[in-house]
Design a protein around this motif. Structure first.
Motif, PDB file in Angstrom:
ATOM      1  N   TYR A  33      14.836 -16.422   3.029  1.00 54.33           N
ATOM      2  CA  TYR A  33      15.074 -17.157   4.274  1.00 54.33           C
ATOM      3  C   TYR A  33      15.100 -16.268   5.513  1.00 54.33           C
ATOM      4  O   TYR A  33      15.355 -16.751   6.618  1.00 54.33           O
ATOM      5  CB  TYR A  33      16.382 -17.949   4.165  1.00 54.33           C
ATOM      6  N   VAL A  35      17.087 -13.890   6.908  1.00 55.10           N
ATOM      7  CA  VAL A  35      18.307 -14.029   7.714  1.00 55.10           C
ATOM      8  C   VAL A  35      18.682 -12.714   8.389  1.00 55.10           C
ATOM      9  O   VAL A  35      18.755 -12.627   9.614  1.00 55.10           O
ATOM     10  CB  VAL A  35      19.481 -14.533   6.842  1.00 55.10           C
ATOM     11  N   ASP A 218      14.509 -23.270  16.406  1.00 56.48           N
ATOM     12  CA  ASP A 218      14.606 -23.401  14.956  1.00 56.48           C
ATOM     13  C   ASP A 218      14.695 -22.027  14.314  1.00 56.48           C
ATOM     14  O   ASP A 218      14.473 -21.010  14.963  1.00 56.48           O
ATOM     15  CB  ASP A 218      13.410 -24.180  14.397  1.00 56.48           C
ATOM     16  N   PHE A 219      15.018 -22.035  13.031  1.00 56.88           N
ATOM     17  CA  PHE A 219      15.318 -20.811  12.310  1.00 56.88           C
ATOM     18  C   PHE A 219      14.105 -20.310  11.541  1.00 56.88           C
ATOM     19  O   PHE A 219      13.177 -21.058  11.244  1.00 56.88           O
ATOM     20  CB  PHE A 219      16.460 -21.058  11.316  1.00 56.88           C
ATOM     21  N   SER A 220      14.126 -19.032  11.162  1.00 55.20           N
ATOM     22  CA  SER A 220      13.082 -18.485  10.308  1.00 55.20           C
ATOM     23  C   SER A 220      13.010 -19.292   9.014  1.00 55.20           C
ATOM     24  O   SER A 220      14.036 -19.713   8.475  1.00 55.20           O
ATOM     25  CB  SER A 220      13.387 -17.025   9.963  1.00 55.20           C
ATOM     26  N   SER A 222      12.093 -22.241   8.565  1.00 57.72           N
ATOM     27  CA  SER A 222      12.175 -23.695   8.721  1.00 57.72           C
ATOM     28  C   SER A 222      10.755 -24.248   8.661  1.00 57.72           C
ATOM     29  O   SER A 222       9.775 -23.507   8.753  1.00 57.72           O
ATOM     30  CB  SER A 222      12.812 -24.042  10.072  1.00 57.72           C
ATOM     31  N   TYR A 244      21.234  -9.449  12.292  1.00 58.31           N
ATOM     32  CA  TYR A 244      20.963 -10.879  12.402  1.00 58.31           C
ATOM     33  C   TYR A 244      20.132 -11.210  13.640  1.00 58.31           C
ATOM     34  O   TYR A 244      19.220 -12.024  13.609  1.00 58.31           O
ATOM     35  CB  TYR A 244      22.294 -11.642  12.421  1.00 58.31           C
ATOM     36  N   SER A 246      20.978 -12.662  16.679  1.00 59.81           N
ATOM     37  CA  SER A 246      21.156 -14.004  17.259  1.00 59.81           C
ATOM     38  C   SER A 246      20.712 -14.015  18.722  1.00 59.81           C
ATOM     39  O   SER A 246      20.947 -13.057  19.459  1.00 59.81           O
ATOM     40  CB  SER A 246      22.614 -14.456  17.158  1.00 59.81           C
ATOM     41  N   LEU A 255      22.918 -18.364  16.951  1.00 59.57           N
ATOM     42  CA  LEU A 255      21.689 -18.738  16.258  1.00 59.57           C
ATOM     43  C   LEU A 255      20.520 -17.852  16.686  1.00 59.57           C
ATOM     44  O   LEU A 255      20.456 -17.427  17.835  1.00 59.57           O
ATOM     45  CB  LEU A 255      21.336 -20.204  16.549  1.00 59.57           C
ATOM     46  N   ARG A 256      19.605 -17.600  15.782  1.00 60.53           N
ATOM     47  CA  ARG A 256      18.372 -16.879  16.119  1.00 60.53           C
ATOM     48  C   ARG A 256      17.252 -17.913  16.202  1.00 60.53           C
ATOM     49  O   ARG A 256      16.615 -18.256  15.207  1.00 60.53           O
ATOM     50  CB  ARG A 256      18.052 -15.812  15.073  1.00 60.53           C
ATOM     51  N   ILE A 257      17.018 -18.412  17.413  1.00 62.25           N
ATOM     52  CA  ILE A 257      16.045 -19.490  17.607  1.00 62.25           C
ATOM     53  C   ILE A 257      14.973 -19.130  18.638  1.00 62.25           C
ATOM     54  O   ILE A 257      14.067 -19.922  18.885  1.00 62.25           O
ATOM     55  CB  ILE A 257      16.736 -20.813  18.006  1.00 62.25           C
ATOM     56  N   HIS A 259      11.921 -16.545  19.310  1.00 65.10           N
ATOM     57  CA  HIS A 259      11.132 -15.707  18.408  1.00 65.10           C
ATOM     58  C   HIS A 259       9.909 -15.122  19.095  1.00 65.10           C
ATOM     59  O   HIS A 259       9.391 -15.692  20.062  1.00 65.10           O
ATOM     60  CB  HIS A 259      10.653 -16.531  17.209  1.00 65.10           C
TER      61      HIS A 259
END
Length: 292
Positions: A33, A35, A218-220, A222, A244, A246, A255-257, A259
């Motif tokens: 995932y 993370v 959105d996250f990695s 996803s 992480y 974020s 959150l890391r959204i 990119h």
């Protein structure tokens, strides 16, 4: 006595075995995932193209002192090209005037009256434009440009994918006012999947190396980001970041959204997330060289 020592050793072995199994599962999930990135010995090298993406949350009526601080941070980083999300150029005259001295070339897209996206560049841009697709309430607008990197050219796409509306209880999703965190996320993600499909279509048409960046909400790993990655793009943070990373800080959420993705025609030489309270998002900065 020997029997008790033997039992103790067996218990220790079992405990160590369980711990190693737990560690293996955690590492496997982390890899699957994407993370926590781990590249502690990465060193910055000379770059041919340095970019930044930042949701500055500077819409209509932005505070002038904060505008100045945002511009000064960008100037300190000395990037070649910066994408700003949630930025209103007319309302941000102070930031614009400070940035124009260093970044005379711009491409702006207004998503609505309050704010939009903008590229500020030190280098002349060509083949600028927008990719627009709409179906029912879903839509995607992609700002694109071509910029020089060494003796080569790079296609840069700037995006701002559908928001999860984490910052308010009143959402635009189906006129619901009391949707749960998960309901908001899933409703917005459906829109992002539609957007990701058209982003992929735009990327695969490029005959030169690509950088895709922006607030993707959105996250990695996803569904939307998997669609984007499926055309051969690499998540720069997972490739070269540390920790992480974020990029969004709102209330209790980290959150890391935001990119930066790139094609394999580019070599990542540096990436970092800058910790700042000037916006509810942190800027992400990456440096590249074109692979020969």
């Amino acid at each position: 006595m020997k029997s008790q020592k033997g039992k103790l050793k067996t218990k220790h072995k079992v405990a160590i075995g369980f711990f190693l199994l737990f560690l293996l599962v955690v590492c496997g999930l982390n890899r699957k995932y994407e993370v926590i990135a781990f590249h502690p010995f990465g060193k910055e090298a000379q770059t041919e193209l340095k970019v930044m993406t930042w949701n500055v949350h500077c819409s209509l009526g932005a505070d002038s002192i904060r505008q100045q601080a945002i511009a000064e941070l960008i100037l300190r980083e000395d990037v070649d090209l910066v994408l700003l999300n949630e930025y209103n150029q007319d309302s941000c005259r102070i930031a614009d005037s400070l940035l124009r001295e260093r970044y005379p070339f711009t491409v702006e897209r207004n998503s609505h009256q309050k704010s939009g996206d903008i590229f500020y560049s030190t280098r002349m841009m060509s083949n600028t434009g927008r990719v627009y697709r709409r179906r029912d309430v879903k839509g995607v607008q992609i700002t694109k440009t071509t910029i020089a990197a060494g003796r080569d050219s790079v296609q840069v796409f700037g995006v701002h994918l559908a928001s999860n509306h984490f910052d308010t209880s009143a959402t635009e999703l189906g006129n619901e006012t009391d949707m749960s965190f998960f309901q908001r996320y899933k409703a917005a993600q459906e829109n992002r999947c539609f957007q990701a499909h058209w982003i992929k279509e735009a990327v695969v048409r490029s005959s030169i190396p690509v950088v895709l960046m922006g607030d993707m909400n959105d996250f990695s790993c996803s569904a939307p980001l998997d669609t984007i990655a499926s055309c051969g793009l690499v998540d720069a943070w997972w490739e070269g970041g540390n920790g992480y990373g974020s990029t969004f800080h709102g209330g209790w959420m980290r959150l890391r959204i935001d990119h930066i993705f790139h094609s394999k025609g580019l070599k990542l030489v540096s990436i970092k997330v800058i910790d700042t309270n000037l916006s509810d998002h942190h800027p992400v900065v990456a440096g590249f060289r074109v692979e020969k």
